[in-house]
Design an enzyme around this catalytic site. Structure first.
Site, PDB file in Angstrom:
ATOM      1  N   SER A 146       0.854  -1.192   0.000  1.00 18.32           N
ATOM      2  CA  SER A 146       0.000   0.000   0.000  1.00 18.32           C
ATOM      3  C   SER A 146       0.887   1.238   0.000  1.00 18.32           C
ATOM      4  O   SER A 146       2.044   1.188   0.432  1.00 18.32           O
ATOM      5  CB  SER A 146      -0.858   0.001   1.260  1.00 18.32           C
ATOM      6  OG  SER A 146      -1.424   1.277   1.476  1.00 18.32           O
ATOM      7  N   TYR A 159      -2.615  -0.304  10.183  1.00 18.13           N
ATOM      8  CA  TYR A 159      -2.607  -0.701   8.764  1.00 18.13           C
ATOM      9  C   TYR A 159      -1.259  -0.342   8.133  1.00 18.13           C
ATOM     10  O   TYR A 159      -0.627  -1.168   7.466  1.00 18.13           O
ATOM     11  CB  TYR A 159      -3.753   0.013   8.048  1.00 18.13           C
ATOM     12  CG  TYR A 159      -3.882  -0.314   6.582  1.00 18.13           C
ATOM     13  CD1 TYR A 159      -4.556  -1.463   6.166  1.00 18.13           C
ATOM     14  CD2 TYR A 159      -3.338   0.523   5.600  1.00 18.13           C
ATOM     15  CE1 TYR A 159      -4.688  -1.757   4.812  1.00 18.13           C
ATOM     16  CE2 TYR A 159      -3.459   0.229   4.252  1.00 18.13           C
ATOM     17  CZ  TYR A 159      -4.139  -0.913   3.862  1.00 18.13           C
ATOM     18  OH  TYR A 159      -4.259  -1.209   2.525  1.00 18.13           O
TER      19      TYR A 159
HETATM   20  N1  LIG Z   1      -8.725  -0.753  -1.766  1.00 21.30           N
HETATM   21  C1  LIG Z   1      -7.652   0.020  -1.749  1.00 21.30           C
HETATM   22  O1  LIG Z   1      -7.707   1.243  -2.037  1.00 21.30           O
HETATM   23  C2  LIG Z   1      -6.327  -0.565  -1.368  1.00 21.30           C
HETATM   24  C3  LIG Z   1      -5.191   0.259  -1.468  1.00 21.30           C
HETATM   25  C4  LIG Z   1      -3.945  -0.269  -1.148  1.00 21.30           C
HETATM   26  C5  LIG Z   1      -3.837  -1.588  -0.760  1.00 21.30           C
HETATM   27  N2  LIG Z   1      -4.951  -2.368  -0.668  1.00 21.30           N
HETATM   28  C6  LIG Z   1      -4.753  -3.759  -0.245  1.00 21.30           C
HETATM   29  O2  LIG Z   1      -5.321  -4.641  -1.191  1.00 21.30           O
HETATM   30  C7  LIG Z   1      -5.687  -5.858  -0.543  1.00 21.30           C
HETATM   31  C8  LIG Z   1      -7.124  -6.196  -0.902  1.00 21.30           C
HETATM   32  O3  LIG Z   1      -7.981  -5.205  -0.360  1.00 21.30           O
HETATM   33  P1  LIG Z   1      -9.372  -4.835  -1.025  1.00 21.30           P
HETATM   34  O4  LIG Z   1      -9.471  -3.357  -0.986  1.00 21.30           O
HETATM   35  O5  LIG Z   1      -9.525  -5.563  -2.292  1.00 21.30           O
HETATM   36  O6  LIG Z   1     -10.363  -5.393   0.101  1.00 21.30           O
HETATM   37  P2  LIG Z   1     -11.590  -6.423   0.070  1.00 21.30           P
HETATM   38  O7  LIG Z   1     -12.379  -6.225  -1.182  1.00 21.30           O
HETATM   39  O8  LIG Z   1     -12.256  -6.268   1.369  1.00 21.30           O
HETATM   40  O9  LIG Z   1     -10.879  -7.846  -0.020  1.00 21.30           O
HETATM   41  C9  LIG Z   1     -10.232  -8.424   1.077  1.00 21.30           C
HETATM   42  C10 LIG Z   1     -10.133  -9.922   0.819  1.00 21.30           C
HETATM   43  O10 LIG Z   1      -9.398 -10.528   1.874  1.00 21.30           O
HETATM   44  C11 LIG Z   1     -10.102 -11.673   2.326  1.00 21.30           C
HETATM   45  N3  LIG Z   1      -9.712 -11.936   3.711  1.00 21.30           N
HETATM   46  C12 LIG Z   1      -9.807 -11.097   4.778  1.00 21.30           C
HETATM   47  N4  LIG Z   1      -9.377 -11.708   5.887  1.00 21.30           N
HETATM   48  C13 LIG Z   1      -8.977 -12.965   5.497  1.00 21.30           C
HETATM   49  C14 LIG Z   1      -8.453 -14.088   6.184  1.00 21.30           C
HETATM   50  N5  LIG Z   1      -8.243 -14.063   7.509  1.00 21.30           N
HETATM   51  N6  LIG Z   1      -8.180 -15.205   5.478  1.00 21.30           N
HETATM   52  C15 LIG Z   1      -8.404 -15.249   4.143  1.00 21.30           C
HETATM   53  N7  LIG Z   1      -8.891 -14.222   3.443  1.00 21.30           N
HETATM   54  C16 LIG Z   1      -9.185 -13.092   4.117  1.00 21.30           C
HETATM   55  C17 LIG Z   1     -11.581 -11.311   2.145  1.00 21.30           C
HETATM   56  O11 LIG Z   1     -12.454 -12.432   2.064  1.00 21.30           O
HETATM   57  P3  LIG Z   1     -13.193 -13.117   3.348  1.00 21.30           P
HETATM   58  O12 LIG Z   1     -13.883 -12.035   4.107  1.00 21.30           O
HETATM   59  O13 LIG Z   1     -14.124 -14.108   2.708  1.00 21.30           O
HETATM   60  O14 LIG Z   1     -12.132 -13.806   4.128  1.00 21.30           O
HETATM   61  C18 LIG Z   1     -11.488 -10.630   0.781  1.00 21.30           C
HETATM   62  O15 LIG Z   1     -11.461 -11.590  -0.244  1.00 21.30           O
HETATM   63  C19 LIG Z   1      -5.470  -5.634   0.937  1.00 21.30           C
HETATM   64  O16 LIG Z   1      -4.217  -6.176   1.315  1.00 21.30           O
HETATM   65  C20 LIG Z   1      -5.425  -4.114   1.061  1.00 21.30           C
HETATM   66  O17 LIG Z   1      -4.671  -3.701   2.157  1.00 21.30           O
HETATM   67  C21 LIG Z   1      -6.178  -1.885  -0.945  1.00 21.30           C
END
Ligand SMILES: NC(=O)c1ccc[n+]([C@@H]2O[C@H](COP(=O)([O-])OP(=O)(O)OC[C@H]3O[C@@H](n4cnc5c(N)ncnc54)[C@H](OP(=O)(O)O)[C@@H]3O)[C@@H](O)[C@H]2O)c1
Length: 259
Positions: A146, A159
């Site tokens: 991130s 985070y």
């Molecule tokens: N969105 C942004 O702007 C952004 C920016 C920078 C970085 N990121 C990073 O990108 C990644 C994905 O984030 P996102 O924004 O796509 O969020 P998201 O749509 O909420 O996806 C998160 C995923 O992680 C899974 N997950 C959470 N806890 C878990 C566990 N204990 N075991 C297995 N799976 C788990 C969730 O599924 P379940 O609930 O079914 O487990 C879901 O598939 C993260 O690492 C986040 O920090 C996001």
């Protein structure tokens, strides 16, 4: 197309957090490039749905609901994938969560859940799938970091700590595992609206301020991340390790001061 180095046919990828948001888009992109993909998360429904999407692209997949913070679960996942496919070529660590609030108000539980999901799960993924890659003598690991690993951002400090640690893990493993032909790289996404961030960006004032600060003038679209992931998963990046690819519309390097 005659340039074949982006072609992922015959490759097998495990995408932790591959059932939602960024991980799901990356899983779909890798499948479009030819890979068989196992999209993983805790929710059996989300896993089923993501597996269906991969199969609808003519690729093989597997439904293995897994809590990535639990070593036994991750070992079961690895065994199941190996039984089915015999090899794992690509690991994407995209599971993530966030807690928002001033530093002094964050609870022990807030810290634990963020560190478990954003760091421990990445460590376990790298250890357990990395061991398979080491035996194979090849592998591509892509950690989702991130921008908060690069800058000081208030209100999401656990985070940011977790993502800073993932950035260091990526570089350290890149060096430790270079001799095994395992490349370890990261993608640092900018701002994307997903289930994890929608609560923050549903606030129109915050969304507008954020958008105004992005040189390219918009939030990321999930498909913006697919090219970087395909590159890092493919032969095209065989001499690239320990790097961070920002997919952020230029926001990190925005030095624009408004006078
Ligand atoms: N969105 C942004 O702007 C952004 C920016 C920078 C970085 N990121 C990073 O990108 C990644 C994905 O984030 P996102 O924004 O796509 O969020 P998201 O749509 O909420 O996806 C998160 C995923 O992680 C899974 N997950 C959470 N806890 C878990 C566990 N204990 N075991 C297995 N799976 C788990 C969730 O599924 P379940 O609930 O079914 O487990 C879901 O598939 C993260 O690492 C986040 O920090 C996001």
């Amino acid at each position: 197309m005659s340039y074949q180095n982006f072609n992922l046919e015959g490759k097998v990828g495990v995408v932790i957090g591959g059932t939602s948001g960024i991980g799901r888009a990356i899983a779909a992109g890798l499948a479009d490039a030819g890979a068989d993909i196992v999209p993983v998360s805790r929710s059996p429904e989300k896993v089923r749905d993501a597996v269906k999407e991969i199969e609808s692209k003519g690729r093989r997949s597997l439904a293995v609901p897994t809590d990535a913070t639990q070593r036994e679960d991750m070992e079961r996942l690895a065994d199941t994938v190996l039984d089915e496919f015999n090899h794992v070529d690509i690991l994407v660590n995209s599971a993530g969560t966030i807690r928002v609030g001033p530093f002094l108000e964050l609870t022990d539980e807030d810290f634990d859940v963020v560190m478990d999901t954003n760091l421990r799960a990445v460590v376990l993924g790298c250890q357990i799938i990395g061991k398979i890659m080491m035996k194979q003598g090849r592998g591509k690991i892509i950690n989702i970091s991130s921008l908060s690993a690069f800058w000081g951002q208030p209100d999401i400090i656990p985070y940011s700590i977790s993502k800073g640690a993932v950035a260091v893990l990526t570089k350290s493993l890149a060096v430790e595992w270079a001799e095994y032909k395992i490349q370890v790289n990261e993608i640092a996404p900018g701002f994307f609206v997903t289930p994890m961030t929608s609560e923050i960006f549903n606030n129109q004032t915050v969304a507008k301020l954020t958008e105004n600060h992005i040189p390219m003038g918009r939030f990321g679209k999930l498909e913006d991340l697919q090219g970087a992931a395909i590159y890092l998963a493919s032969r095209a990046s065989d001499f690239v390790t320990g790097v961070s690819i920002r997919v952020d519309g230029g926001v990190l390097i925005n030095g624009k001061l408004k006078f």
